[in-house]
Structure formats: structure tokens, C-alpha cells
Motif scaffolding. Structure first.
Motif, PDB file in Angstrom:
ATOM      1  N   ASP A 219       5.556   3.283  49.438  1.00 52.19           N
ATOM      2  CA  ASP A 219       5.982   2.130  50.234  1.00 52.19           C
ATOM      3  C   ASP A 219       4.787   1.497  50.934  1.00 52.19           C
ATOM      4  O   ASP A 219       4.786   0.297  51.189  1.00 52.19           O
ATOM      5  N   GLU A 478       9.855  -3.803  54.557  1.00 56.29           N
ATOM      6  CA  GLU A 478      10.175  -4.986  53.772  1.00 56.29           C
ATOM      7  C   GLU A 478       9.198  -6.120  54.059  1.00 56.29           C
ATOM      8  O   GLU A 478       8.794  -6.850  53.150  1.00 56.29           O
ATOM      9  N   GLU A 482       6.961  -7.844  51.263  1.00 58.50           N
ATOM     10  CA  GLU A 482       7.011  -9.283  51.012  1.00 58.50           C
ATOM     11  C   GLU A 482       5.626  -9.907  51.097  1.00 58.50           C
ATOM     12  O   GLU A 482       5.246 -10.753  50.279  1.00 58.50           O
TER      13      GLU A 482
END
Length: 525
Positions: A219, A478, A482
Motif C-alpha cells: 500500500d 486512498e 490517487e
């Protein structure tokens, strides 16, 4: 994504306040930095107004609990410095502490690098995967005692941690261990993974690992680097190629019958002249530097072999591909002109460093939450180094730089390949004096005493805290993803390594074996 121009330091202001080696040309306080540059300091950033994240104090407690392990890594790696691709003791020190903390060793000799590894710890089902990137290779000629003078270190002056990798590695591995403790206490699900990043100074393991897609499931990846200041921001570093140019000629008696020979040395010299002729037509972002590694043995013998080691850098891989192709044409032209043969061996490359704004801003919040404090004895040590180096005696920085925006520098790092595969956050922390550059003996000296200890411990705290934020905050993950997608674009990742290059060119042949078992049996005691 927030407006990168909204707060912080832009490229022009940064370059006005930065000198050789990335050192601040002021005392370290941002207000004085901008006063010297004649530019007004920017207004406080949003990170300053937000206050410290809650995870900072939690990370401080857990980092303190593993303080001894962090300092063992930093001090032992400093005391046994090893060059790139030879970090046998150093990588084992990291693995020893990771295994003692409950991490499982996933691989050794990872991606064809004998001193690389992957280690990880998981809890629960699923959850985020966060990676840390410790480095531990040293540099030639920079061995030094923990003294503010040029004095041989524990192993002499031949090898030393003049880039601070003993501290860098301790901060990353220590941060991973502290994050594990934080997750255990809270019951947070996820995986903490540590990549043993050997040989950053030469043929970095991260590039080989990225080609093997070992970062693809992360991540985010986190790292830091030694510096004369604390800071984070939107900083780009250049893409990087390493090339060996070999010229093959024909030997002859240089006095009796030179016409019978064809000088490989003359071809190498002509290649160097050709590079100089290129420079007028290169953009400011381009860098070409080289050294002659072989140029003949005796002047009365026409040299039949010459070798040049070339490093080329550009703002991105696309631009660098064109520059490297031009260098190949120059080599071929030099060979044609001298009736020799050129072998153009592009053996290593890396991507430019891709920033990630959400990660950089979160790291900056954690930087602001950690006091930058040095004793008077430590400041005097730094001033002693500065006296020896003949630079202003301003000591160590005690204030973080404003958030950096729109910065492009000419240096390179193999972290670039990681940053093109996953969101990557990197920051700087002061571990050596102002006005001093990396790859110098004062960096080694400071890294072996309390200044270096503070760097290892404080960065471990910042890395653990930001790692915990990523583990527990889906919105932050996130946002980082992005930003990564927006900057990276949709093109697939393509490794800059030549397809036939399976192991580093500089790897000692005795370490190239068909299996990974007992890989170091003949060298590790």
C-alpha cells in the motif's frame, strides 16, 4: 490532491538556500535561510497548524521500548562498514534484530543480490501492507573515528558510512519493529515488510527487486535519508544509467612500429572529447560524468584495451533513454575514427524519484512533532567538523525546513524504482553539520556518536508513526494511491535493467552460485 503551490518552499527558493551536497547555506532556521536568500519566508503550512498526529506519542513510547535494538543496528553497522554487494555482516545484523523481534525471513540473496533480503510480520486477516527500505552499504575512503577530525575509524580509513546508511538502516528497521508493537497493542490487522536494500551506492538491490515485482502488493513504502536538515516535500531526483564502454584495439611497439597498432586509449580519449562536445546541446537536467578505469600499462606499448565507466542522469526515463543512445553513438564514432572496436555495456539504471504529496505531508506533520534537540557538546562536535572542513561554524540545524514544493535535484536513488511501483514517502533528518555534503568523513564521524544515535531513534519514531497512520487510516491510503496514479500515469512499469542482466556487474564471482543455500558459508564467520 492539494495544491502543491499552496504552502512551502518552491524550487527557486530552495536552490537559493542550498549548497553543495544539499547542505543549507544558512544556520538551519528557515527564517534565516530566506533572509540570506533575499526572499520572504512562506506563511506557515497547513501541517504546522494541524498539530501532531495522535500516533506520534504512541510511536515514541514503542520506539523507546526497542531503543536498544535500534542502537545496536546503527552502532554495529557503523563499526563494521562494508562496501556495496559485500555487506555480509551488516545485513545479518538487521536480520538478527528482526528475527528476535518476531519477523520471519522471507528470502535471503533476494533478486540475485547476495546481501539483500525480505523479512515480514503479519497479524490478522488481510489488512494493509507497508514496506520499509533500510540500506546498509558504506563508501570507499571515508572511514573515520567518531571524532571531529580526520582520524581513521575502527577498521581504518578505507571504508566508512559517509552517507549515513548505518543510521538510515537502523531507523527503517527500528521503525518496522516499533510499528509491529503498536499493531499488537491495538490489534490492527496488516503486514509490515522490511526489504534489505543492499548496494544502494552502486547497483541498488531495489531495482532488481522492483523488476521482480516485490513491491507491487504494498500500500505504501517508507524511507528516510541523512541530511543537514529536517524536511519533506515534493522532491524529484533524476533517473540514472550506468554504462561501461570498452575499447579493443591492437598492440604494437610504440617506438618502432606504432603504425601496426590501433590504440584503445586514443579511442577512449576521443570518446571523452565527444562527451564534451555533447554538453553544449544538453538540457540543464542532464548529467554525464565518467572515469577512465583502464588506459594501458606502459607508454611504449600501444594499448589494446581501454575502459570508461560512465554515469548518465536525466529528469525521467524517457529523456534518459535518448541521452544513453547518444552516448552509444559517440562510442561507436570514436571506435570508427580510431579503427578500434567499442563494446557499449549498459549494465544498470533506475527511475527518477516520484514524490507522493499525501505521504510527504503526513511525514512532515510527524517531523514537526519530534523536537530537534542537540546538546552543546554535540553542537561543538559539529562546529569542530566544520572548522576542519573550512566552512562556517553554524553547527547542527535545530529547525525543520518549510514543506518543500517543486524541487528537482541532479542526484539519483534506487528508491526511484520503488516510487514508480507503489506510493513512496521519503524524508530527511539532520545527522551531520550544516554546510557539509554527503559522502564526506564528517558524516561518518557524526554517525558513530550521539548525533547519529538521535538520528536513528527519531527517524524510527517518525517511520513507525506514519506506518501506523497508513495501517489505520483508509482515507490516507486512498489519497496516496490517487496521487500515485495521477503522477505515474497508466503506462506499465518497465525495468531499466537490460533483460539479460540477472545479477550486478560488480558482484564478486565467488558469490555467484546456483542455489541460495549456504551462499555465504565461505565468507561469514
Amino acid at each position: 490532491m492539494s495544491n502543491p503551490k499552496s504552502a512551502g518552499v518552491d524550487r527557486r527558493r530552495f536552490l537559493q538556500g542550498v549548497g553543495v551536497g544539499g547542505t543549507v547555506a544558512a544556520t538551519g532556521a528557515p527564517s534565516r535561510l530566506f533572509a540570506q536568500s533575499g526572499t520572504a519566508a512562506p506563511s506557515p503550512s497547513t501541517e504546522t497548524n494541524q498539530g501532531p498526529p495522535q500516533s506520534s506519542a504512541l510511536a515514541a513510547r514503542h520506539t523507546d521500548a526497542v531503543r536498544d535494538a535500534i542502537l545496536r543496528i546503527s552502532r554495529e553497522v557503523w563499526a563494521t562498514p562494508e562496501l556495496s554487494l559485500s555487506e555480509f555482516k551488516s545485513h545479518e545484523i538487521h536480520l538478527r534484530e528482526l528475527e528476535a523481534a518476531g519477523f520471519a525471513t522471507v528470502s535471503r540473496g533476494t533478486s540475485g543480490i547476495p546481501t539483500a533480503f525480505v523479512s515480514e510480520w503479519s497479524q490478522g486477516t488481510g489488512g494493509p501492507v507497508i514496506g520499509y527500505l533500510p540500506e546498509y552499504d558504506a563508501l570507499p575512503g571515508l572511514g573515520n573515528a567518531a571524532e571531529p577530525t580526520r582520524t581513521p575509524g575502527p577498521t581504518g580509513a578505507e571504508v566508512g558510512h559517509g552517507c549515513g546508511h548505518n543510521m538510515l538502516g537502523a531507523g527503517c528497521t527500528g521503525g518496522a519493529i516499533a510499528l509491529k508493537r503498536m499493531m499488537e497493542e491495538s490489534g490492527t490487522a496488516g503486514t509490515v515488510r522490511v526489504y534489505g536494500c543492499a548496494a544502494e551506492e552502486t547497483e541498488g538491490a531495489k531495482v532488481y527487486m522492483a523488476r521482480d515485482n516485490l513491491f507491487a502488493d504494498l500500500d505504501a513504502a517508507l524511507a528516510w535519508h541523512s541530511a543537514p536538515f529536517a524536511g519533506a516535500g515534493l522532491v524529484r531526483l533524476n533517473a540514472f544509467d550506468q554504462i561501461r564502454v570498452e575499447f579493443h584495439g591492437r598492440t604494437a611497439h610504440a617506438g618502432s612500429a606504432p603504425w601496426e597498432g590501433r590504440s584503445a586509449l586514443k579511442a577512449a580519449e576521443m570518446f571523452g572529447i565527444g562527451v564534451q562536445m555533447m554538453r553544449e546541446h544538453l538540457p540543464p537536467s542532464s548529467r554525464i560524468h565518467y572515469t577512465y578505469q583502464a588506459a594501458g600499462e606502459a607508454p611504449n606499448v600501444i594499448p589494446d584495451f581501454a575502459q570508461v565507466w560512465v554515469i548518465a542522469r536525466e529528469a525521467d526515463r524517457g529523456s534518459l533513454t535518448g541521452l544513453t543512445a547518444w552516448l552509444s553513438e559517440v562510442a561507436e564514432g570514436a571506435a570508427i575514427a580510431t579503427q578500434t572496436r567499442a563494446d557499449f555495456i549498459h549494465f544498470f539504471g533506475s527511475h527518477d524519484l516520484l514524490p507522493n504529496e499525501p505521504l510527504a505531508r503526513q511525514l512532515y506533520r510527524h517531523i514537526l512533532a519530534v523536537p530537534i534537540e542537540f546538546t552543546e557538546a554535540e553542537q561543538e562536535f559539529a562546529r569542530g567538523c566544520q572548522r576542519e572542513m573550512g566552512v562556517p561554524e553554524h553547527g547542527l540545524a535545530t529547525t525543520a525546513l518549510p514543506f518543500l514544493v517543486d524541487i528537482s535535484a541532479g542526484a539519483s536513488t534506487d528508491v526511484g524504482d520503488v516510487s514508480h511501483q507503489v506510493p513512496t514517502g521519503v524524508f530527511a533528518w539532520p545527522t551531520f553539520p550544516l554546510h557539509i555534503g554527503l559522502h564526506t568523513w564528517p558524516v561518518t564521524a557524526c554517525g558513530g556518536m550521539s548525533i547519529g544515535d538521535k538520528g536513528s531513534l527519531n527517524t524510527a519514531r517518525i517511520l513507525a508513526a506514519c506506518g501506523y497512520d497508513l495501517m489505520t487510516d483508509a482515507a490516507l491510503r486512498e489519497a496516496a494511491a490517487e496521487d500515485f496514479r495521477e503522477r505515474r500515469g497508466g503506462a506499465p512499469f518497465v525495468s531499466p535493467l537490460p533483460p539479460d542482466r540477472r545479477q550486478p556487474l560488480g558482484l564478486d564471482p565467488r558469490f555467484i552460485k546456483t542455489g541460495t543455500d549456504e551462499l555465504f558459508a565461505d565468507v561469514v564467520t
